[in-house]
Design a protein around this motif. Structure first.
Motif, short mmCIF file in Angstrom:
data_model
loop_
_atom_site.label_atom_id
_atom_site.label_comp_id
_atom_site.label_asym_id
_atom_site.label_seq_id
_atom_site.Cartn_x
_atom_site.Cartn_y
_atom_site.Cartn_z
N LEU A 24 0.84 -1.20 0.00
CA LEU A 24 0.00 0.00 0.00
C LEU A 24 0.87 1.25 0.00
O LEU A 24 0.44 2.34 -0.32
N MET A 55 -9.08 5.67 0.25
CA MET A 55 -8.94 4.33 -0.30
C MET A 55 -9.76 4.18 -1.58
O MET A 55 -9.58 3.24 -2.32
N GLY A 73 -12.75 -5.69 -9.81
CA GLY A 73 -11.70 -6.62 -9.44
C GLY A 73 -11.77 -7.18 -8.04
O GLY A 73 -10.74 -7.53 -7.46
N CYS A 74 -12.96 -7.29 -7.45
CA CYS A 74 -13.04 -7.81 -6.09
C CYS A 74 -12.84 -9.32 -6.05
O CYS A 74 -12.39 -9.87 -5.05
N GLY A 75 -13.23 -10.00 -7.15
CA GLY A 75 -13.02 -11.45 -7.19
C GLY A 75 -14.17 -12.27 -6.66
O GLY A 75 -14.08 -13.49 -6.55
N LEU A 76 -15.24 -11.60 -6.30
CA LEU A 76 -16.40 -12.31 -5.76
C LEU A 76 -16.92 -13.36 -6.75
O LEU A 76 -17.19 -14.50 -6.40
N SER A 80 -15.03 -16.61 -6.91
CA SER A 80 -15.18 -17.59 -5.84
C SER A 80 -16.57 -18.20 -5.79
O SER A 80 -16.78 -19.17 -5.09
N PHE A 123 -5.14 -12.45 -9.04
CA PHE A 123 -5.48 -13.19 -7.82
C PHE A 123 -6.15 -14.50 -8.23
O PHE A 123 -7.21 -14.86 -7.73
N ASN A 169 -7.82 -6.28 1.11
CA ASN A 169 -6.89 -5.19 0.89
C ASN A 169 -7.28 -3.91 1.62
O ASN A 169 -6.45 -3.20 2.15
N TRP A 170 -8.60 -3.63 1.67
CA TRP A 170 -9.05 -2.29 2.05
C TRP A 170 -9.18 -2.09 3.55
O TRP A 170 -8.95 -1.00 4.04
N ARG A 229 -2.78 -11.41 0.93
CA ARG A 229 -3.67 -10.29 0.63
C ARG A 229 -4.56 -10.63 -0.55
O ARG A 229 -4.07 -11.10 -1.58
N VAL A 230 -5.84 -10.43 -0.40
CA VAL A 230 -6.76 -10.51 -1.54
C VAL A 230 -7.52 -9.18 -1.59
O VAL A 230 -7.49 -8.42 -0.63
N MET A 231 -8.18 -8.91 -2.69
CA MET A 231 -8.82 -7.60 -2.78
C MET A 231 -10.04 -7.51 -1.88
O MET A 231 -10.35 -6.46 -1.33
N CYS A 232 -10.76 -8.62 -1.73
CA CYS A 232 -12.00 -8.59 -0.95
C CYS A 232 -12.16 -9.94 -0.28
O CYS A 232 -11.77 -10.97 -0.84
N SER A 247 -14.65 -11.55 -0.11
CA SER A 247 -15.52 -12.39 -0.94
C SER A 247 -14.72 -13.17 -1.98
O SER A 247 -15.24 -14.09 -2.60
N ARG A 248 -13.45 -12.81 -2.17
CA ARG A 248 -12.62 -13.57 -3.11
C ARG A 248 -12.27 -14.94 -2.54
O ARG A 248 -11.86 -15.85 -3.25
#
Lengths: 391, 649, 138
Positions: B72, B530, B616-619, B622, B634, C13-14, C38-41, C43-44
């Motif tokens: 970060l 952020m 790009g959260c990736g939900l 998954s 990821f 990440n956030w 680290r993942v972005m969310c 939910s990943r």
């Protein structure tokens, strides 16, 4: 003689080690002193006590006995300093070297020798009950913990009888402790004798464990606070007023006698109010009694003023003009009430003295809330009790 | 086979103190595919960067691992470094051994061991990384500023002057904010209105600023460069396009409402402008106090309005705007001091809070600038109590930063306008700004009494009814004081605007413990958040004075400009994609995505992802039962490989 | 030698990753047993990641996300919350102590909370002892 002082940090460390850790957080804003009920009437200065403690400076002994642990300052402190812990620790560190004031010596001596502060014979702890009430046994739900003061101090014996009789009428299953128990030690801890406090605590805890105690009713808010915060045993503990207020609410106790408009006021004991956050229960009991006109004093609930009896104050002599109880009784008189109610044996003792020295016996009567309730329940206690005070 | 270079940073002693950095580099050299491993004092410095670039060429590296501070902090820096050396920026991996290792341990054995595990995981992951191409998007050139106090006004003007179009949204019916309530500003004592009102007028006149007063942001969609904003225009019951600001209506109105602008010290009309210099100069009707709305009769304003601008039927309307960047400048409230019963605010009429006093001083205020109290009398003795609810664990732990100074300003103004004795009850006097200490000195000369001790209680005098007694210890003399005064001024904690919570939710802004908006980095990115493309300025970020607020507003404007100055920008390439060969057509992804990025192609019976919408959260990856969705950067394989590496040591 | 558990952390990440950074910036010390991916969310996080972690020999898994309602992606963590609750049940069914998986919502300003959670969870896993139920022996 040199006026310069050198910080003595070892002493400061000793205070922190004795439980006064919070000392270091203080930023000396003076909120505590400005809040403290003693500041306007004595030389006691709680902020200076902490300041001297932070630097380990000599002279601390001068004002270490002034605090009555009313917790007003702790609730207001912007830095969250547990000031009572600091006071206790300072007293612990300094009183070891024979610095205990004369008036406290007999108190500590009696605690050490007899396990109670009133020089009472330990075997006579339950004599007030005259075998009328059962001892606790495993088939009982509640242990009714009678404070030493209500067991031995003649004025407060009336309180013991009133509370026991109310419990008798309540239909609860309860019993008194055996005479092998001793004082909860709350005041002793605040006086700084942590070692003796541990001894008394362990003796009581042993008794609780042996008897399998799970629920305790206390008549004194001091025992309540000690059992809750200092003992850490595995049991529930309630103050008498909390339990009775719920029984009154459920209709299991019905106050009948109408007092025909008598004016009453109520003093929040520090250890029931600020220390244990019980404000409503005693007021609910008062509200349930017919024919009372209830008047609040200016300072009430969270803002209540101390009677001066906590933190060992009950056993210390104070000069006229330096007694909080006198001021509080005057405040009660100013409301026009003819009965001053409270719910703590220490407050009873302090106010009883003040009413006498102020010659106010004919203007105001002092009662515990439970005594008034008993009267309203129209229950007679067998024989009259001696109306005297002081042992 | 990949060719990995590992670069271990000492960060001076920040890392090297609790991690054996050279041992870490030697260890790295033993890991698969690592062809070079080095350690260096400051990897982010020019020599450090040049070393990485040099080694990329010399060893023909195709992956770079920088073992240093948090991603970060410097991921962007090092991405640029490798990109300039010809590598795709996504082939960089950062191992965070500072914030998450060296700073959280004192044990060099533990620190070194954990760093090795993290590095091993990074190597495993790096081997599976793929080059990605950043998406390029069009950028909307406009900016929205939320809140039109001094911060919002300054930011809006600055941007508008560069030629950018700005939407300035304000919930009140006038712009100006708290600064417009003040009379004088410390330490220069220059007139607040003289600084502010010309700026307010500039806003009104500026062709590039759309001023949206009496409005609230009610919806935010989209992302940096392309925000879709919905703004609620609350019903004013006055058609401002017809109103010519004659204000005849406000004269005739019989209704009486509480003047928010004057901190409830006086009443105002039900159809009103908050204060004479308000911008815009056009009134609104306060429904709560309006006689017509209450009783169904009156309509006097309608009768006197020659423009036929009164419209009792007006409804809330919604405006949609598109912008590329957002500046949040929502300001502050004073903490409610009523619960602090010891100070008697709300109980004794002689107890005021600081904003009320600002209004008393103001020549456009309820007393026309004369210091008279609620009972109409001039106070003979005044106590100003600092730190009420600030620096206080029971309420707000933070220092509100401006109270010392405005309390001094009050003392000066009291001395100037009355003959009163003035006491300041303070804990510490904080005068750490340009000219502030000098101002403090000046006040001592004006014979203000300073009492070093926090005000403990305010009571009513028993001897003189109506007089107040302030109780406090003067900690310097150790004397308990009872100070009889006519007026008590509380300086309460400054807290974020009550509505800032909703704004934060809408914009996905994090808040600190006290509810102030959190900056992306306290030192490196104090105005960014952020959320990419959203910036903060002024007291909504933390208590500060006017100079600092203005400086932040200018900074936030510059930050926003860096985005909207270009018509295109690069976005993270870390979006999701669907492998159509393994998509089973269940549409789970379509259902869960908060942005509507996946859509179903009924012809091909597979899902497809609109990359412009993907964040790009990736939900989706998954929830995909057939693992057809790949979350770029990821991926399952990358995450699992990293885990495997971590668990080996 | 005392048992030093290996704990896998997966942080968004956030909020939680930033919170963990804040714990570092404020120099809070906590046990070094947790290694964070680290993942972005949150939910990943696919449940398979968690199973795989236990197979790889993790003694505990700590998942961190934004507080419900504060997700950077609006609703991601709400999905994560439900999914992880189910995952916990499945792990229990597979014979693993449920205490080995912990889900915490830690915001970017809660550095203290991150340190406290790591401290507590490490203690908890130490008490549970090494995990061998799902670990693939090599």
């Amino acid at each position: 003689m040199s006026q310069a002082v050198t910080p003595y940090l070892e002493m400061s460390q000793a205070i922190m080690d004795a439980g006064g850790e919070a000392l270091k957080k203080c930023y000396q804003c003076g909120t505590c002193t400005g809040t403290c009920p003693w500041t306007p009437i004595t030389h006691f200065n709680i902020r200076k006590l902490i300041r001297f403690g932070q630097l380990g400076i000599d002279g601390i002994e001068e004002f270490m006995w002034g605090c009555s642990t009313c917790k007003y300052c702790v609730d207001r402190c912007p830095r969250g300093v547990e000031i009572i812990d600091v006071v206790t620790a300072i007293r612990n560190v300094y009183s070891g070297g024979g610095m205990l004031p004369q008036t406290l010596r007999s108190f500590v001596g009696s605690m050490s020798a007899r396990g109670n502060p009133w020089s009472g014979d330990q075997s006579k702890r339950n004599d007030w009950a005259k075998d009328k009430y059962p001892l606790f046994s495993s088939d009982k739900e509640y242990l009714f913990w009678t404070c030493c003061t209500v067991c031995y101090d003649p004025r407060n014996v009336r309180l013991a009888k009133a509370t026991a009789e109310i419990l008798n009428q309540s239909g609860l299953s309860w019993g008194l402790p055996d005479v092998e128990v001793n004082c909860c030690g709350e005041s002793l801890k605040k006086v700084g004798d942590l070692e003796l406090f541990e001894r008394l605590k362990n003796n009581n805890l042993q008794y609780f464990n042996k008897k399998g105690i799970t629920k305790i009713i206390t008549v004194s808010p001091h025992c309540l606070s000690s059992f809750k915060k200092d003992y850490g045993g595995d049991y529930q503990v309630v103050h008498f007023s909390e339990l009775i207020a719920s029984l009154v609410k459920e209709g299991k106790l019905v106050p009948r006698k109408d007092f025909g408009g008598v004016k009453v006021t109520y003093h929040d004991p520090c250890y029931l109010g600020r220390h244990s956050s019980v404000y409503d229960a005693p007021r609910a009991i008062i509200a349930s009694i017919p024919g009372l006109e209830f008047i609040e004093m200016g300072r009430n609930r969270e803002q209540s003023m101390c009677c001066g009896g906590g933190g060992g104050g009950l056993w210390m002599e104070k000069l006229k003009g330096e007694r909080l109880s006198d001021l509080r009784v005057e405040e009660a008189l100013a409301t026009g009430a003819s009965v001053l109610l409270t719910s703590c044996p220490y407050c009873i003792t302090m106010f009883e003295d003040s009413i006498r020295t102020l010659n106010a016996d004919d203007k105001i009567k002092l009662m515990d809330v439970s005594e008034l309730l008993l009267e309203s329940l129209e229950i007679n206690i067998d024989e009259p009790v001696a109306d005297t005070c002081n042992v | 086979m990949s060719r990995i270079g590992v670069f271990v940073c000492h960060c001076g002693l920040n890392i090297a103190k609790t991690v054996r950095v050279s041992e870490l580099a030697e260890f790295a050299a033993t890991l698969p595919d690592v062809v070079v491993a080095k350690d260096y004092k400051f990897m982010c410095s020019t020599p450090g960067q040049e070393m990485i670039q040099h080694d990329i060429k010399q060893y023909n590296l195709d992956r770079v691992i920088v073992t240093a501070c948090s991603p970060l902090m410097h991921e962007k820096t090092f991405r640029k470094v490798i990109e300039n050396a010809g590598l795709n920026q996504y082939l960089l991996t950062i191992v965070n051994i500072r914030e998450q290792v060296s700073w959280v341990t004192t044990d060099i054995e533990e620190g070194t061991a954990k760093s090795k595990a993290l590095l091993n995981g990074a190597v495993y992951r790096a081997r599976l990384l793929a080059p990605l191409t950043s998406r390029v998007i069009d950028v909307n050139p406009d900016v929205m500023v939320i809140g039109a106090g001094i911060a919002g006004i300054q930011a809006a003007l600055e941007l508008a002057n560069t030629g950018k179009k700005v939407y300035l949204v304000e919930k009140n019916s006038t712009i100006g904010g708290h600064m417009a309530q003040f009379d004088k500003t410390f330490p220069t004592l220059d007139c607040s209105a003289c600084i502010l009102t010309p700026k307010m007028d500039n806003v009104l006149q500026h062709k590039n600023i759309t001023m949206l007063t009496y409005c609230e942001v009610s919806g935010v969609k989209g992302y940096v460069g392309n925000f879709d904003i919905t703004i609620k225009q609350k019903a004013r019951y006055v058609d401002h396009s017809k109103c010519n600001a004659c204000l005849a209506c406000t004269e005739k109105c019989p209704g009486k409402g509480v003047s928010e602008w004057d901190e409830a010290l006086v009443k105002r009309k039900s159809i009103y402008i908050p204060f004479p210099q308000a911008v815009p100069q056009k009134p609104i009707i306060d429904r709560e106090s309006c006689t017509f709305f209450k009783k169904g009769k009156c309509r006097l304003c309608e009768k006197v309005c020659e423009q036929k601008a009164i419209d009792f039927e007006q409804q809330d309307t919604f405006i949609d705007v598109k912008v590329g960047a957002i500046i949040v400048a929502t300001g502050f409230d004073l903490m409610d001091t009523k619960p602090l019963v010891q100070y008697g605010y709300g109980k004794y009429p002689g107890v005021y809070n600081s904003l009320e006093v600002e209004r008393l001083f103001n020549s456009a205020g309820p007393t026309s600038g004369k210091v008279t109290m609620r009972d109409g009398k001039e106070p003979q003795s005044i106590a100003i109590l600092h730190c009420i609810g600030s620096r206080d664990k029971n309420h707000h732990e933070h220092c509100s930063r401006v109270c010392c100074m405005y309390s001094l300003k009050f003392a000066h103004l009291f001395k100037e306008k009355t003959s009163a004795d003035v006491y300041q009850l303070y804990i510490d006097m904080r005068a750490a700004g340009k000219g502030y200490e000098e101002f403090y000195n000046r006040l001592s000369e004006e014979n203000v009494k300073f009492i070093r001790g926090k005000g403990a209680r305010v009571t009513e005098s028993t001897e003189e009814p109506g007089r107040l007694i302030v109780e406090a210890e003067d900690t310097i003399t150790s004397k308990f004081m009872k100070i009889p005064v006519d007026m008590v001024v509380l300086s309460p904690a400054i807290v974020p605007r009550a509505e800032s919570k909703d704004i934060g939710r809408l914009l996905n802004l994090s808040t600190d413990k006290q509810g102030f908006f959190m900056e992306r980095h306290p030192k490196l990115a104090p105005l960014s958040t952020m959320s990419e493309g959203i910036f903060i300025a002024g007291v909504c970020q933390g208590p500060k004075d006017i100079p600092d607020t203005v400086a932040q507003a200018l900074g936030a404007a510059a930050e926003a400009l860096t985005i909207v100055v270009n018509d295109k920008m690069e976005l993270e390439a870390t979006t999701a994609m669907v492998n159509p060969a393994s998509c089973c057509g269940c549409q789970n992804c379509v259902r869960v995505c908060p942005y509507g990025a996946p859509g179903f192609n009924y012809e091909k019976r597979v899902s497809e992802i609109n990359e412009a919408l993907c964040k790009g959260c990736g939900l989706c990856a998954s929830v995909c039962p057939s693992s057809a969705i790949i979350a770029r950067h990821f991926t399952n394989e990358q995450v699992l490989a990293e885990m495997e590496g971590l668990m080996e040591f | 030698m005392s048992f030093e558990p290996k704990i896998l952390g997966i942080a968004c990440n956030w909020c939680t990753y930033t919170g963990a950074d804040l714990a570092g910036t404020t120099r809070l010390h906590y046990p070094q047993n947790v290694r964070v991916v680290r993942v972005m969310c949150s939910s990943r996080i696919n449940p398979s990641f968690i199973f795989r972690a236990f197979q790889l020999g993790a003694d505990g898994v700590l998942i961190g996300g934004c507080h419900p309602g504060d997700c950077h992606y609006n609703t991601g963590n709400l999905y994560a919350r439900r999914r992880l609750a189910t995952t916990k049940k499945i792990l229990e069914f597979a014979g693993l102590e449920p205490g080995r998986l912990r889900v915490e919502w830690i915001s970017a300003s809660e550095g203290n909370k991150f340190a406290e959670v790591v401290e507590e969870f490490t203690m908890q896993i130490k008490n549970l002892g090494p995990q061998s139920k799902l670990k693939i022996q090599q």
